[in-house]
Write a protein that holds these residues in place. Structure first.
Motif, mmCIF file in Angstrom:
data_model
loop_
_atom_site.group_PDB
_atom_site.id
_atom_site.type_symbol
_atom_site.label_atom_id
_atom_site.label_comp_id
_atom_site.label_asym_id
_atom_site.label_seq_id
_atom_site.Cartn_x
_atom_site.Cartn_y
_atom_site.Cartn_z
ATOM 1 N N LYS A 2 0.840 -1.196 0.000
ATOM 2 C CA LYS A 2 0.000 0.000 0.000
ATOM 3 C C LYS A 2 0.877 1.249 0.000
ATOM 4 C CE LYS A 2 -3.875 -2.275 0.322
ATOM 5 N NZ LYS A 2 -4.642 -2.518 -0.871
ATOM 6 N N LEU A 3 0.534 2.197 -0.868
ATOM 7 C CA LEU A 3 1.271 3.453 -0.968
ATOM 8 C C LEU A 3 0.445 4.645 -0.510
ATOM 9 C CD1 LEU A 3 2.966 2.887 -4.439
ATOM 10 C CD2 LEU A 3 3.938 2.499 -2.165
ATOM 11 N N LEU A 4 -0.884 4.527 -0.614
ATOM 12 C CA LEU A 4 -1.778 5.621 -0.249
ATOM 13 C C LEU A 4 -2.910 5.128 0.622
ATOM 14 C CD1 LEU A 4 -2.551 7.540 -3.594
ATOM 15 C CD2 LEU A 4 -0.934 8.202 -1.814
ATOM 16 N N GLU A 5 -3.302 5.961 1.579
ATOM 17 C CA GLU A 5 -4.569 5.795 2.286
ATOM 18 C C GLU A 5 -5.494 6.851 1.718
ATOM 19 O OE1 GLU A 5 -3.070 4.594 6.776
ATOM 20 O OE2 GLU A 5 -3.573 6.668 6.342
ATOM 21 N N PRO A 24 -10.534 -1.028 -9.828
ATOM 22 C CA PRO A 24 -10.070 -2.053 -10.778
ATOM 23 C C PRO A 24 -8.802 -1.643 -11.536
ATOM 24 C CG PRO A 24 -12.392 -1.537 -11.141
ATOM 25 C CD PRO A 24 -11.875 -0.559 -10.148
ATOM 26 N N ARG A 25 -8.541 -0.358 -11.632
ATOM 27 C CA ARG A 25 -7.358 0.133 -12.339
ATOM 28 C C ARG A 25 -6.114 0.144 -11.457
ATOM 29 N NH1 ARG A 25 -11.921 1.693 -14.249
ATOM 30 N NH2 ARG A 25 -12.222 2.160 -16.438
ATOM 31 N N ASP A 26 -6.317 -0.057 -10.163
ATOM 32 C CA ASP A 26 -5.208 -0.123 -9.209
ATOM 33 C C ASP A 26 -4.699 -1.559 -9.177
ATOM 34 O OD1 ASP A 26 -3.435 0.185 -7.085
ATOM 35 O OD2 ASP A 26 -5.018 0.204 -5.570
ATOM 36 N N ARG A 27 -4.029 -1.959 -10.248
ATOM 37 C CA ARG A 27 -3.574 -3.355 -10.383
ATOM 38 C C ARG A 27 -2.548 -3.750 -9.329
ATOM 39 N NH1 ARG A 27 -2.153 -2.389 -16.130
ATOM 40 N NH2 ARG A 27 -4.064 -1.415 -16.841
ATOM 41 N N ALA A 28 -1.790 -2.788 -8.841
ATOM 42 C CA ALA A 28 -0.768 -3.066 -7.829
ATOM 43 C C ALA A 28 -1.359 -3.072 -6.411
ATOM 44 C CB ALA A 28 0.349 -2.029 -7.912
ATOM 45 N N HIS A 29 -2.644 -2.776 -6.285
ATOM 46 C CA HIS A 29 -3.317 -2.692 -4.979
ATOM 47 C C HIS A 29 -2.558 -1.754 -4.043
ATOM 48 C CE1 HIS A 29 -5.852 -5.903 -6.383
ATOM 49 N NE2 HIS A 29 -4.775 -6.582 -6.699
ATOM 50 N N ALA A 30 -2.187 -0.592 -4.582
ATOM 51 C CA ALA A 30 -1.400 0.391 -3.850
ATOM 52 C C ALA A 30 -2.260 1.337 -3.019
ATOM 53 C CB ALA A 30 -0.551 1.197 -4.836
ATOM 54 N N ILE A 31 -3.570 1.290 -3.230
ATOM 55 C CA ILE A 31 -4.473 2.223 -2.562
ATOM 56 C C ILE A 31 -5.332 1.492 -1.536
ATOM 57 C CG2 ILE A 31 -6.373 3.848 -2.879
ATOM 58 C CD1 ILE A 31 -5.315 4.238 -5.778
ATOM 59 N N GLU A 32 -5.325 2.011 -0.322
ATOM 60 C CA GLU A 32 -6.220 1.500 0.715
ATOM 61 C C GLU A 32 -7.348 2.511 0.876
ATOM 62 O OE1 GLU A 32 -6.342 0.042 5.365
ATOM 63 O OE2 GLU A 32 -4.501 0.921 4.571
ATOM 64 N N TRP A 33 -8.569 2.064 0.619
ATOM 65 C CA TRP A 33 -9.751 2.924 0.707
ATOM 66 C C TRP A 33 -10.314 2.831 2.110
ATOM 67 C CZ3 TRP A 33 -11.044 6.032 -3.299
ATOM 68 C CH2 TRP A 33 -10.422 5.756 -4.534
ATOM 69 N N LEU A 34 -10.558 3.975 2.722
ATOM 70 C CA LEU A 34 -11.085 4.029 4.078
ATOM 71 C C LEU A 34 -12.306 4.935 4.115
ATOM 72 C CD1 LEU A 34 -7.578 4.486 5.624
ATOM 73 C CD2 LEU A 34 -9.039 2.517 6.036
ATOM 74 N N ARG A 60 -3.295 10.192 2.203
ATOM 75 C CA ARG A 60 -2.013 10.249 2.905
ATOM 76 C C ARG A 60 -1.049 9.300 2.213
ATOM 77 N NH1 ARG A 60 -1.925 9.896 9.180
ATOM 78 N NH2 ARG A 60 -3.437 8.263 8.734
ATOM 79 N N ARG A 61 0.104 9.844 1.794
ATOM 80 C CA ARG A 61 1.171 9.001 1.254
ATOM 81 C C ARG A 61 1.821 8.285 2.426
ATOM 82 N NH1 ARG A 61 3.443 13.566 -2.306
ATOM 83 N NH2 ARG A 61 4.853 13.736 -0.540
ATOM 84 N N LEU A 62 1.876 6.973 2.362
ATOM 85 C CA LEU A 62 2.402 6.202 3.490
ATOM 86 C C LEU A 62 3.917 6.312 3.609
ATOM 87 C CD1 LEU A 62 0.048 3.119 3.275
ATOM 88 C CD2 LEU A 62 -0.063 5.063 4.831
ATOM 89 N N ALA A 63 4.618 6.554 2.515
ATOM 90 C CA ALA A 63 6.079 6.625 2.553
ATOM 91 C C ALA A 63 6.584 7.789 3.402
ATOM 92 C CB ALA A 63 6.636 6.738 1.130
ATOM 93 N N ASP A 64 5.911 8.931 3.303
ATOM 94 C CA ASP A 64 6.400 10.109 4.027
ATOM 95 C C ASP A 64 5.342 10.779 4.905
ATOM 96 O OD1 ASP A 64 4.789 11.283 2.107
ATOM 97 O OD2 ASP A 64 6.441 12.263 1.045
ATOM 98 N N GLY A 65 4.118 10.248 4.907
ATOM 99 C CA GLY A 65 3.061 10.786 5.758
ATOM 100 C C GLY A 65 2.453 12.098 5.275
#
Length: 145
Positions: A2-5, A24-34, A60-65
């Motif tokens: 996950k890269l983004l919340e 469906p376009r987030d093939r890498a599953h990088a986005i967490e939907w909350l 929120r970008r998880l790498a740097d907050g």
């Protein structure tokens, strides 16, 4: 990984549609939907308040907050989507940002009036794919009646 919340209003029909379009376009599953209407999601967003979350999408970008909101949040999302990431530099130019921010704020302020809301309890916001599970059950109940 996950890269983004992404914090959205799970009761907003426009928010649900946009999630259904993006997921469906987030093939890498990088986005967490909350859904910020859920207690655990609202707690994770602290110190951002529910009122702030309700006003516009928050990412929120998880790498740097680092947080982004509104139009800028959508630019962050676009940057992760194959085939769409090439739009982010164009939409980040000054003229597009001015128009994009104004349009986003207008739609965000009027989203419930234009698109409506989903009326259900907290169980509605347990997602199975891109459709809340309880909504699916309601449709099934109507067919069997």
């Amino acid at each position: 990984m996950k890269l983004l919340e992404v914090y959205v209003d799970g009761r907003c029909r426009l928010c649900q549609r946009m999630r259904a379009l993006v997921e469906p376009r987030d093939r890498a599953h990088a986005i967490e939907w909350l859904d910020y209407n859920e207690e655990h999601a609202a707690a994770r967003a602290a110190p951002t308040t529910r009122e702030q979350l309700d006003a516009r999408i928050h990412v929120r970008r998880l790498a740097d907050g680092v947080w982004a909101t509104g139009y800028d949040a959508w630019l962050e999302i676009l940057r992760l989507l194959p085939g769409w990431r090439m739009l982010a530099p164009v939409l980040s130019t000054r003229p597009m940002r001015v128009v994009g921010h104004a349009l986003y704020e207008f739609i965000a302020r009027n989203r419930r009036r234009f698109f409506g809301t989903v009326d259900c309890d907290d169980a509605c916001f347990v997602h199975d794919g891109d459709v809340p599970r309880k909504m699916r059950m309601k449709k099934a109940e109507k067919k069997s009646s």
